[in-house]
Each structure stands twice: as C-alpha cells, then as structure tokens.
Enzyme design. Structure first.
Site, PDB file in Angstrom:
ATOM      1  N   ASN A  13      -6.350   1.243  -4.951  1.00  0.00           N
ATOM      2  CA  ASN A  13      -5.527   1.890  -5.790  1.00  0.00           C
ATOM      3  C   ASN A  13      -5.466   0.938  -6.472  1.00  0.00           C
ATOM      4  O   ASN A  13      -3.993  -0.219  -6.361  1.00  0.00           O
ATOM      5  CB  ASN A  13      -3.916   2.660  -6.012  1.00  0.00           C
ATOM      6  CG  ASN A  13      -3.358   3.273  -6.759  1.00  0.00           C
ATOM      7  OD1 ASN A  13      -2.430   3.436  -7.295  1.00  0.00           O
ATOM      8  ND2 ASN A  13      -4.733   3.402  -7.861  1.00  0.00           N
ATOM      9  N   GLY A  74       3.817   3.075  -6.306  1.00  0.00           N
ATOM     10  CA  GLY A  74       4.502   2.603  -5.487  1.00  0.00           C
ATOM     11  C   GLY A  74       3.052   1.007  -4.438  1.00  0.00           C
ATOM     12  O   GLY A  74       3.847   0.146  -4.332  1.00  0.00           O
ATOM     13  N   ASN A  75       2.035   2.374  -4.781  1.00  0.00           N
ATOM     14  CA  ASN A  75       0.979   0.884  -4.442  1.00  0.00           C
ATOM     15  C   ASN A  75       1.192  -0.801  -5.117  1.00  0.00           C
ATOM     16  O   ASN A  75       1.268  -1.825  -4.988  1.00  0.00           O
ATOM     17  CB  ASN A  75      -0.079   1.474  -4.679  1.00  0.00           C
ATOM     18  CG  ASN A  75      -0.510   2.811  -3.496  1.00  0.00           C
ATOM     19  OD1 ASN A  75       0.001   2.374  -2.943  1.00  0.00           O
ATOM     20  ND2 ASN A  75      -1.120   3.520  -4.193  1.00  0.00           N
ATOM     21  N   HIS A 155       6.024  14.519 -10.221  1.00  0.00           N
ATOM     22  CA  HIS A 155       4.694  15.482  -9.300  1.00  0.00           C
ATOM     23  C   HIS A 155       4.851  16.498  -8.742  1.00  0.00           C
ATOM     24  O   HIS A 155       6.059  17.604  -8.674  1.00  0.00           O
ATOM     25  CB  HIS A 155       5.009  14.053  -8.064  1.00  0.00           C
ATOM     26  CG  HIS A 155       4.487  12.749  -8.076  1.00  0.00           C
ATOM     27  ND1 HIS A 155       3.015  12.220  -8.475  1.00  0.00           N
ATOM     28  CD2 HIS A 155       5.128  11.772  -8.673  1.00  0.00           C
ATOM     29  CE1 HIS A 155       3.381  11.262  -7.697  1.00  0.00           C
ATOM     30  NE2 HIS A 155       4.465  10.188  -8.089  1.00  0.00           N
ATOM     31  N   ASN A 184       1.580  14.886 -12.343  1.00  0.00           N
ATOM     32  CA  ASN A 184       0.567  13.976 -11.193  1.00  0.00           C
ATOM     33  C   ASN A 184       0.705  14.742 -10.120  1.00  0.00           C
ATOM     34  O   ASN A 184       0.864  15.351  -9.947  1.00  0.00           O
ATOM     35  CB  ASN A 184       0.774  12.193 -10.829  1.00  0.00           C
ATOM     36  CG  ASN A 184       1.908  11.376 -11.467  1.00  0.00           C
ATOM     37  OD1 ASN A 184       0.398  10.832 -12.104  1.00  0.00           O
ATOM     38  ND2 ASN A 184       2.779  11.053 -11.657  1.00  0.00           N
ATOM     39  N   GLU A 202      -4.016  11.293 -10.998  1.00  0.00           N
ATOM     40  CA  GLU A 202      -2.464  10.170 -11.257  1.00  0.00           C
ATOM     41  C   GLU A 202      -2.645  10.573 -13.153  1.00  0.00           C
ATOM     42  O   GLU A 202      -3.890  10.605 -13.474  1.00  0.00           O
ATOM     43  CB  GLU A 202      -3.149   9.401 -11.163  1.00  0.00           C
ATOM     44  CG  GLU A 202      -2.585   8.778  -9.602  1.00  0.00           C
ATOM     45  CD  GLU A 202      -2.591   7.835  -9.570  1.00  0.00           C
ATOM     46  OE1 GLU A 202      -1.492   6.701  -9.700  1.00  0.00           O
ATOM     47  OE2 GLU A 202      -3.181   6.748  -8.462  1.00  0.00           O
TER      48      GLU A 202
END
Length: 269
Positions: A13, A74-75, A155, A184, A202
């Site tokens: 990502n 998060g990434n 999500h 997402n 996403e």
C-alpha cells in the site's frame, strides 16, 4: 516550486510522503490526483502530508488517488512513524500522530516494524439506529452479507469462501457507494481462529494490495462474530503481505506490520 518527497509502502500500500516543511503545499487534492497516476507520474495509492514537530506534536493528512481526503490509514501511519523517527523529526520510538479521526499512538520496533493503536472499533448503524450486522448488500447481481464497522473510517466486511474468486474490479465501485459518503469493502476468508486472507477495495483508490484499517476492521468483526478470539493476534494475509491485528474484548485494536522506504525524489511543479 520544488518538492522533496519520499516514496514508502506498507505491505504494498504505497504513498508519496511530504515532510513537515512542505506540508503547506497548495491544492494537495489536485497534487494527489496528478502524482498518483501510475506510469504517468510517481504512481501511488495517494499522497500523505506529515505535519507538526516534536514540540507541538505530529499530524498526518492523507489524500486518496482520486483526490478525496481520507480520515485515517493504518499502513500510512506506520510509514509516517518510521519516517519521523528515522529522519530525525521524532527522538523517541513511541509517540502520537494526529489524524482526522483522532490521535493514534505509534511504536517503532527495533526490527523496523511499527505498531499502531488504531482506537476502538464501533458498529455503524442504519438510519433507524440499528447496527448493520450481516446485512444484505447487492453488487453485480449477487447478494452478499456485510457487517458495517468503523475504525476511524467506515468499512463493510464480507466473509466469503474464496476472496480470489470475487470479481472485485467489476463490482468494487458499486460496493464503494453502497452507503452514503462511500465505504471501504473487505472480502475475507477465515483460515483458522487466528488467521485470515483478505482482499480490499478502498473508497477513493480502488483495489489496493493492502489496507491497515481494513485488516483492523476485518479482525474486529471476526472477534465480534466469534470467528476469532479477543486479545489474540490475528494474522491477516493480503496480496501485498501480512499484517498482525490484536482486538481486545472492548474492541481496542493494535495493528502491527512493516513500513518500507522505497526512494527519495524531487519534483518541479
């Protein structure tokens, strides 16, 4: 105008990071659309502006490849944490990064992996106030069952026999707009009580090789539904690599995974 940037990725990502001294770049939304085009520019899943300093605190703004601004990632948080520590902006391995969805505690480990406190997951309710658990959602003429959950961004988690068999390129756009404001989508298969495989679409970026908040959402739903145990790391395998997610009984989430420097570059815009 000259921009110094750093390309980084977390499990594939990938984002373009601008350091704090260049976080005031004009029109970051348009810049993200321009720079994210693969084969025509740098190429990425989006643009991240790192803000602040060790005195006032650090922050992060994230723009998807379509120019829309995201609430958290998060990434990207793991990459930003490693960037701030390795480039000398932060002087301790544990600190906080503020995002549009709140402050997140990050810890850079000696091996270069980064743990992120993603906050507490919460179910998303429909207009009548009822949580959306195992609700039907239609895409490509097929009915799926989804659970809608927020981990700072929305999500919908869908458990399927084989994520690889889902025609995500064809139906991802439909699923993205299945809730107002976009959402997402994760297609997940449990491969054990502490492991799963997943694909993600996403909002604003399309299918990506990895999604940290998506892995967090999937693990949270797995714990809530009894598919996984609380307080036990769940290994999430995505096309770009593996992440570890631990969900407490109160649905507090810790996400751990790699962060990788790809290269530094300079742009004239």
């Amino acid at each position: 105008m000259t921009l110094n940037f750093t390309k980084m990725h977390g499990c594939g990502n990938d984002y373009i990071f601008l350091p704090p001294e260049q976080s005031g770049v004009p029109d970051p939304s348009g810049l993200s659309r321009t720079l994210s085009r693969r084969r025509f520019s740098v190429g990425s899943d989006g643009l991240v502006l790192i803000t602040g300093d060790r005195t006032c605190g650090f922050g992060m703004r994230i723009f998807n490849s379509d120019g829309s601004e995201g609430a958290t990632c998060g990434n990207a948080l793991r990459c930003a944490a490693l960037f701030l520590l390795r480039r000398g902006y932060a002087d301790v391995p544990e600190f906080e990064i503020n995002t549009a969805s709140g402050s997140r505690r990050v810890t850079v480990e000696d091996n270069g992996r980064v743990a992120v406190g993603m906050g507490k997951a919460s179910l998303i309710a429909d207009r009548s106030g009822l949580p959306m658990i195992n609700r039907p959602v239609f895409a490509g003429g097929v009915r799926y069952r989804m659970t809608a959950i927020s981990v700072g961004n929305p999500h919908q988690v869908i458990f399927v026999p084989d994520p690889a068999a889902v025609p995500l390129e064809k139906i991802g756009g439909e699923l993205e707009h299945s809730l107002p404001g976009g959402i997402n989508t994760e297609f997940v298969k449990m491969t054990g009580k502490s492991s799963m495989i997943m694909r993600v679409y996403e909002r604003g970026s399309g299918e990506t090789l990895s999604c940290g908040s998506g892995a967090s959402a999937a693990a949270a739903v797995a714990v809530m539904s009894g598919r996984a145990d609380s307080d036990t790391p769940v290994e999430v395998t995505l096309p770009g690599g593996k992440l570890s997610v631990t969900v407490s009984g109160e649905l507090d989430i810790t996400l751990t995974g790699s962060a990788v420097f790809v290269y530094d570059g300079r742009l004239e815009i």
